[in-house]
Structures are given as C-alpha cells and as structure tokens.
Design a protein around this motif. Structure first.
Motif, PDB file in Angstrom:
ATOM      1  N   GLY A   1      33.467-129.194-102.753  1.00  0.00           N
ATOM      2  CA  GLY A   1      34.695-128.138-103.240  1.00  0.00           C
ATOM      3  C   GLY A   1      35.014-127.576-101.667  1.00  0.00           C
ATOM      4  N   ARG A   2      36.290-126.440-101.866  1.00  0.00           N
ATOM      5  CA  ARG A   2      37.133-126.117-100.916  1.00  0.00           C
ATOM      6  C   ARG A   2      36.346-125.944 -99.625  1.00  0.00           C
ATOM      7  NH1 ARG A   2      42.447-123.357-102.613  1.00  0.00           N
ATOM      8  NH2 ARG A   2      42.240-123.462-100.335  1.00  0.00           N
ATOM      9  N   THR A   3      35.641-124.931-100.430  1.00  0.00           N
ATOM     10  CA  THR A   3      34.267-124.119 -99.543  1.00  0.00           C
ATOM     11  C   THR A   3      33.023-125.148 -98.641  1.00  0.00           C
ATOM     12  OG1 THR A   3      34.167-122.892-101.059  1.00  0.00           O
ATOM     13  CG2 THR A   3      32.736-122.615 -98.949  1.00  0.00           C
TER      14      THR A   3
ATOM     15  N   MET B   1      47.828-137.635 -97.693  1.00  0.00           N
ATOM     16  CA  MET B   1      46.973-136.641 -97.987  1.00  0.00           C
ATOM     17  C   MET B   1      46.590-136.096 -96.686  1.00  0.00           C
ATOM     18  SD  MET B   1      44.220-139.330-100.389  1.00  0.00           S
ATOM     19  CE  MET B   1      43.610-137.946-101.358  1.00  0.00           C
ATOM     20  N   THR B   2      46.122-133.643 -97.456  1.00  0.00           N
ATOM     21  CA  THR B   2      45.786-133.636 -96.683  1.00  0.00           C
ATOM     22  C   THR B   2      44.317-133.328 -96.984  1.00  0.00           C
ATOM     23  OG1 THR B   2      45.391-132.058 -98.433  1.00  0.00           O
ATOM     24  CG2 THR B   2      47.324-131.954 -97.353  1.00  0.00           C
ATOM     25  N   LEU B   3      43.704-133.195 -95.225  1.00  0.00           N
ATOM     26  CA  LEU B   3      42.360-133.454 -95.833  1.00  0.00           C
ATOM     27  C   LEU B   3      41.770-132.636 -96.425  1.00  0.00           C
ATOM     28  CD1 LEU B   3      41.640-132.381 -91.237  1.00  0.00           C
ATOM     29  CD2 LEU B   3      41.860-134.908 -92.746  1.00  0.00           C
ATOM     30  N   ALA B   4      41.830-131.686 -96.697  1.00  0.00           N
ATOM     31  CA  ALA B   4      41.074-130.826 -98.151  1.00  0.00           C
ATOM     32  C   ALA B   4      41.188-131.458 -98.907  1.00  0.00           C
ATOM     33  CB  ALA B   4      41.803-129.111 -98.581  1.00  0.00           C
TER      34      ALA B   4
ATOM     35  N   ASN C   1      45.344-127.680 -93.889  1.00  0.00           N
ATOM     36  CA  ASN C   1      46.285-128.854 -94.557  1.00  0.00           C
ATOM     37  C   ASN C   1      47.119-129.715 -93.859  1.00  0.00           C
ATOM     38  OD1 ASN C   1      46.146-126.797 -96.248  1.00  0.00           O
ATOM     39  ND2 ASN C   1      47.283-125.039 -95.100  1.00  0.00           N
ATOM     40  N   LYS C   2      45.710-129.972 -92.406  1.00  0.00           N
ATOM     41  CA  LYS C   2      46.276-132.134 -91.646  1.00  0.00           C
ATOM     42  C   LYS C   2      46.256-132.905 -92.504  1.00  0.00           C
ATOM     43  CE  LYS C   2      45.228-133.418 -87.190  1.00  0.00           C
ATOM     44  NZ  LYS C   2      47.198-132.636 -86.876  1.00  0.00           N
TER      45      LYS C   2
END
Length: 121
Positions: A77-79, A64-67, A93-94
């Motif tokens: 959310g993304r922000t 899974m990515t961190l986001a 994206n890590k």
C-alpha cells in the motif's frame, strides 16, 4: 531578406496528414494507459518483478511514479511504499524514467532484499 527564400512545411506522412494531432495524442495516451494497466496486472499476479521493471524501464513504465509502481504489487500500500522510499531518500512522486542508474540499482536491490525477506516469513 531575399523574397525568393521561403520556409517549406515539414513533410508529413499520409496517415499523419489525415488524422488531427489531438486525435493522435489521444490514441497514444490510450495505448500507454492500456499497456501500463497490463503491466500493473502482471506485477499484481506475480508474473513480473518490480525490481526487473525498475532495472529495464519498459516504455509503458517511463512516466509512472515510483509509488504507483510499488503499490501495484500484492500487499503493498501507500504506507509500505512510502517507508521504503524514505529509507532510500527517494520521492514517491518521482518518475521512473528520471531515476539515475545509481538510484535504479539501489531501489532494485532494496526490493530484492524485501522480497526474499517476505518469502522467509
């Protein structure tokens, strides 16, 4: 080269020999996808803490990515995820499995502080 020397194929288990490799890969992908969805639902319901997942890294969360992990929390959310990760100099994206122990501890402690601050408000 000696003509008597041959390379034998690797021994296969009976079930692996019967199922084509692409079908085995699809079955594994489905298991991971379903387990990851359940993990995200349990985080969303508040049954599991993201900091705990980051510290322990269960098998279903390794890719899974961190986001993706952070946004599975309620009201994230993304922000909000991007802002937290920027303060820690981490890419959204890590992949979770590629974090160093230091990065993992830093992120888990930052999330612990954030969750306590949210409870006080």
């Amino acid at each position: 080269m000696d003509a008597a020397v041959t390379i034998a194929p690797a021994p296969m288990s009976p079930s692996a020999a019967q199922t084509p490799q692409h079908m085995q890969a699809l079955a594994r992908a489905n298991r991971v996808r379903l387990a990851r969805a359940e993990l995200k639902r349990s985080i969303g319901r508040g049954e599991r803490e993201v900091a705990e997942v980051i510290r322990d890294v269960p098998w279903e969360a390794e890719s899974m990515t961190l986001a993706e992990l952070l946004t599975s929390q309620r009201r994230w959310g993304r922000t909000r995820a991007r802002k937290l990760l920027q303060t820690l100099a981490l890419s959204e994206n890590k992949r979770l499995a590629t974090l160093t122990p230091r990065q993992r501890a830093l992120l888990a402690s930052a999330l612990g502080v954030r969750s306590r601050d949210a409870l006080l408000v």
